[in-house]
Design a protein around this motif. Structure first.
Motif, PDB file in Angstrom:
ATOM      1  N   GLY A 283       0.782  -1.147  -0.032  1.00  0.00           N
ATOM      2  CA  GLY A 283      -0.050   0.080  -0.034  1.00  0.00           C
ATOM      3  C   GLY A 283       0.955   1.235  -0.008  1.00  0.00           C
ATOM      4  O   GLY A 283       2.097   1.301   0.215  1.00  0.00           O
ATOM      5  N   PRO A 284       0.053   2.134  -0.180  1.00  0.00           N
ATOM      6  CA  PRO A 284       0.933   3.601  -0.452  1.00  0.00           C
ATOM      7  C   PRO A 284       1.531   4.120   0.853  1.00  0.00           C
ATOM      8  O   PRO A 284       1.160   3.888   2.049  1.00  0.00           O
ATOM      9  N   PHE A 285       2.846   4.706   0.724  1.00  0.00           N
ATOM     10  CA  PHE A 285       3.591   4.963   1.686  1.00  0.00           C
ATOM     11  C   PHE A 285       4.598   6.141   1.169  1.00  0.00           C
ATOM     12  O   PHE A 285       5.572   5.853   0.697  1.00  0.00           O
ATOM     13  N   PRO A 286       3.864   7.484   0.856  1.00  0.00           N
ATOM     14  CA  PRO A 286       4.829   8.640  -0.007  1.00  0.00           C
ATOM     15  C   PRO A 286       6.097   9.001   0.884  1.00  0.00           C
ATOM     16  O   PRO A 286       6.929   9.304   0.024  1.00  0.00           O
ATOM     17  N   SER A 287       6.304   8.686   1.954  1.00  0.00           N
ATOM     18  CA  SER A 287       7.474   9.347   2.677  1.00  0.00           C
ATOM     19  C   SER A 287       8.223   8.034   3.158  1.00  0.00           C
ATOM     20  O   SER A 287       9.265   8.214   3.879  1.00  0.00           O
ATOM     21  N   GLU A 288       8.083   6.752   2.411  1.00  0.00           N
ATOM     22  CA  GLU A 288       9.070   5.716   2.653  1.00  0.00           C
ATOM     23  C   GLU A 288      10.469   6.056   2.239  1.00  0.00           C
ATOM     24  O   GLU A 288      10.737   6.628   1.119  1.00  0.00           O
ATOM     25  N   LEU A 289      11.358   5.423   3.173  1.00  0.00           N
ATOM     26  CA  LEU A 289      12.774   5.510   2.652  1.00  0.00           C
ATOM     27  C   LEU A 289      13.274   4.238   2.335  1.00  0.00           C
ATOM     28  O   LEU A 289      13.502   3.375   3.212  1.00  0.00           O
ATOM     29  N   GLY A 309       6.379 -10.981  12.382  1.00  0.00           N
ATOM     30  CA  GLY A 309       7.833 -10.782  12.349  1.00  0.00           C
ATOM     31  C   GLY A 309       8.307 -10.441  10.916  1.00  0.00           C
ATOM     32  O   GLY A 309       9.473  -9.986  10.857  1.00  0.00           O
ATOM     33  N   ARG A 310       7.491  -9.702  10.052  1.00  0.00           N
ATOM     34  CA  ARG A 310       7.887  -9.039   8.774  1.00  0.00           C
ATOM     35  C   ARG A 310       8.601  -8.096   9.119  1.00  0.00           C
ATOM     36  O   ARG A 310       8.196  -6.984  10.001  1.00  0.00           O
ATOM     37  N   PRO A 311       9.567  -7.660   8.288  1.00  0.00           N
ATOM     38  CA  PRO A 311      10.301  -6.407   8.344  1.00  0.00           C
ATOM     39  C   PRO A 311       9.350  -5.403   8.085  1.00  0.00           C
ATOM     40  O   PRO A 311       8.529  -5.255   7.006  1.00  0.00           O
ATOM     41  N   ARG A 312       9.230  -3.962   8.750  1.00  0.00           N
ATOM     42  CA  ARG A 312       8.400  -2.995   8.729  1.00  0.00           C
ATOM     43  C   ARG A 312       9.047  -1.900   7.721  1.00  0.00           C
ATOM     44  O   ARG A 312      10.090  -1.605   7.904  1.00  0.00           O
ATOM     45  N   ARG A 313       8.237  -1.422   6.904  1.00  0.00           N
ATOM     46  CA  ARG A 313       8.750  -0.529   6.070  1.00  0.00           C
ATOM     47  C   ARG A 313       8.824   0.938   6.725  1.00  0.00           C
ATOM     48  O   ARG A 313       7.941   1.113   7.663  1.00  0.00           O
ATOM     49  N   CYS A 314       9.871   1.616   6.538  1.00  0.00           N
ATOM     50  CA  CYS A 314      10.174   2.720   7.539  1.00  0.00           C
ATOM     51  C   CYS A 314      10.124   4.264   6.420  1.00  0.00           C
ATOM     52  O   CYS A 314      10.734   4.089   5.523  1.00  0.00           O
ATOM     53  N   GLY A 315       9.829   5.226   7.303  1.00  0.00           N
ATOM     54  CA  GLY A 315      10.110   6.565   6.451  1.00  0.00           C
ATOM     55  C   GLY A 315       9.680   7.784   7.392  1.00  0.00           C
ATOM     56  O   GLY A 315       9.832   7.467   8.547  1.00  0.00           O
ATOM     57  N   TRP A 316       9.914   8.844   6.948  1.00  0.00           N
ATOM     58  CA  TRP A 316       9.999  10.084   7.584  1.00  0.00           C
ATOM     59  C   TRP A 316       8.442  10.426   8.007  1.00  0.00           C
ATOM     60  O   TRP A 316       7.513   9.712   7.489  1.00  0.00           O
ATOM     61  N   PHE A 317       8.222  11.284   9.230  1.00  0.00           N
ATOM     62  CA  PHE A 317       6.849  11.286   9.825  1.00  0.00           C
ATOM     63  C   PHE A 317       6.001  11.941   8.389  1.00  0.00           C
ATOM     64  O   PHE A 317       6.491  12.973   7.996  1.00  0.00           O
ATOM     65  N   ASP A 318       4.981  11.354   8.331  1.00  0.00           N
ATOM     66  CA  ASP A 318       3.920  11.892   7.445  1.00  0.00           C
ATOM     67  C   ASP A 318       2.749  12.700   7.810  1.00  0.00           C
ATOM     68  O   ASP A 318       1.735  12.118   8.490  1.00  0.00           O
TER      69      ASP A 318
END
Ligand code: GDP
Ligand code: IMO
Ligand code: MG
Length: 432
Positions: A283-289, A309-318
């Protein structure tokens, strides 16, 4: 925490895509409440509480269970997997957490998750290939779908064996048509499920009650109630990034429906938001790094799913997404978690808008087609580059961290009343 507010029934909701640190905050707030109630979701939730280096992960049972003399309730809006519940109870009892009928109740009208729900979740995800939602495969979507389609089986059905048998047989026979004809998969045996669930019925019986009447009495007796949201508002079935969402009403509005309580009995809506953003699944995650920094946040923040246990997608505060979440919840204040995870950063970014089709959006777009195209617009702030994890007093907050908190309050139009600076119960700073 604002002790003067502690008399108010409070709904705690995640303001992002889940895993904001709700479990830890519920555990802290529980001290000031009598009853803690889950109102939606199921064992897709993974709420972590760390007490003196001991880690507890709650999936179905409210995170208030770790405190003595508090009543924890699973409301009717939750979808209940009894196998998972009994495993959770056993695991907690092994760690000396007391779970008895006088501190834990389960709604008799909650819908049950069955093996066919999990199988359908699994098969439909596999079928979708690249377009999969990335569900937790806990059978959540199929169970809520059956509830709405009036094919569900509820907790109370378990206590009428003949009626339960007939209903289960019919539903499993229907599901088997889907498994065999549509997915070319094996059929399930309704007999085996029946025996298994009759065994669960005996074990969960002491906790099952009419939670609607129970909560009504609690309101009349002026008990203080904490509503524990699961997932995050951006995963809400109506207002999230559909179809990349979960299948329940995550927001504060869902709390009234999921418990059977008058909305006017919810006096305060408290958001929980992480100092950056994470998301599990598609799914969408515009500030994903998708870079080194994203990896750093994942490792430092321990961003691996508490359920899968899946790795989480990470990004800046949206801030665009969080503003949307604040709006649909009517949240007036929030807790900001995991500030410590940003400690090393020289520069910190806040996504304050999206650019799409030569237009700038500061309101979360509702159009699915827009999301993959949205480019983040960032406000940059200087980082504090100091260890905040030992900070307990608001006067110790580094000035650049204070600047970050002030900027978030201003952009979001919300008061931040508590900071969390580490996983442990004690790692908080009150701002009120
Ligand atoms: P929930 O689903 O919202 O309850 O959140 P999860 O438990 O899935 O994920 C939050 C993770 O961050 C857990 O591993 C918590 O122990 C951890 N955590 C919570 N607050 C903090 C914090 O302020 N700092 C750090 N470093 N970790 C935190
Ligand atoms: P807590 O309560 C983060 C996500 C899944 C998937 C989507 C649909 O711990 O914050 P589902 O199994 O619900 O049908 O999956 O929702 N998801 C969560 N993400 N935290 C959660 O719960 C989640 N519960 C579901 O990863 O993208
Ligand atoms: Mg979680």
């Amino acid at each position: 925490m604002d002790r003067s507010n502690s008399g108010l029934n409070t709904c705690l909701v995640g303001l992002q895509w889940g895993d904001e640190g709700k479990g830890k905050i519920v555990d802290i707030l529980t001290e000031s409440f009598d009853i803690i109630v889950r109102y939606q979701g199921g064992s897709n939730a993974g709420h972590t509480v760390v007490v003196n280096n001991e880690k507890f992960v709650l999936h179905l049972i409210p995170s208030g269970i770790l405190r003595k003399n508090k009543m924890c309730v699973i409301g009717s809006g939750v979808v209940l997997d009894p196998r998972q519940l009994l495993e959770e109870i056993a695991g907690l009892r092994e760690k000396n957490v007391e779970i008895r009928s006088d501190n834990f109740r389960v709604s008799e009208i909650a819908h049950l998750v069955f093996p066919y729900h999990k199988k359908l979740d699994e098969l439909s995800e596999s079928e979708k290939g690249d377009e999969k939602i990335g569900t937790t495969r806990k059978g959540i979507g199929p169970c809520y779908a059956d509830k709405m389609a009036r094919n569900g089986i509820r907790v109370s059905d378990l206590f009428h064996p003949e009626h339960f048998k007939q209903r289960l047989k019919k539903v499993v026979e229907e599901k088997n048509k889907i498994f065999v004809r549509l997915f070319d998969a094996d059929a399930l045996s309704w007999n085996e499920i029946y025996d298994e669930y009759c065994g669960y019925a005996e074990q969960i019986k002491p906790f099952v009650c009419n939670t609607v009447a129970f909560m009504d009495s609690a309101v009349k007796a002026r008990k203080k109630i904490l509503f524990e949201g699961a997932q995050g508002s951006m995963l809400d079935v109506d207002f999230g990034t559909y179809p990349f969402i979960t299948s329940s009403s995550v927001t504060a509005g869902g709390a009234a429906v999921g418990v059977g309580i008058c909305p006017k009995q919810i006096h305060k809506i408290l958001g929980v938001m992480k100092s950056y953003t994470t998301r599990v699944g598609s799914g969408p995650f515009p500030s994903e790094l998708n870079d080194e920094l994203g990896n750093h946040l994942r490792e430092k923040g321990g961003e691996y799913g508490a359920t899968t246990g899946r790795p989480r997608r990470c990004g800046w505060f949206d801030a665009v997404a969080v503003k949307h979440a604040i709006m649909i919840n009517g949240a007036e204040s929030a807790v900001l978690t995991k500030l410590d995870v940003l400690d090393e950063q020289k520069t910190i970014k806040i996504c304050v808008g999206y650019k799409f089709d030569n237009k700038v959006y500061d309101v979360f777009p509702t159009d699915l087609a827009a999301w993959p195209e949205c480019q983040p617009i960032y406000k940059e702030m200087p980082g504090w580059q100091k260890d905040t994890s030992k900070m307990r007093d608001r006067n110790d907050i580094p000035s650049h961290a204070k600047g970050y908190i002030d900027a978030l309050e201003k952009i979001l139009g919300i008061r931040i009343e508590m900071l969390s600076v580490g996983p442990d119960r004690g790692q908080v700073v009150s701002l009120v």
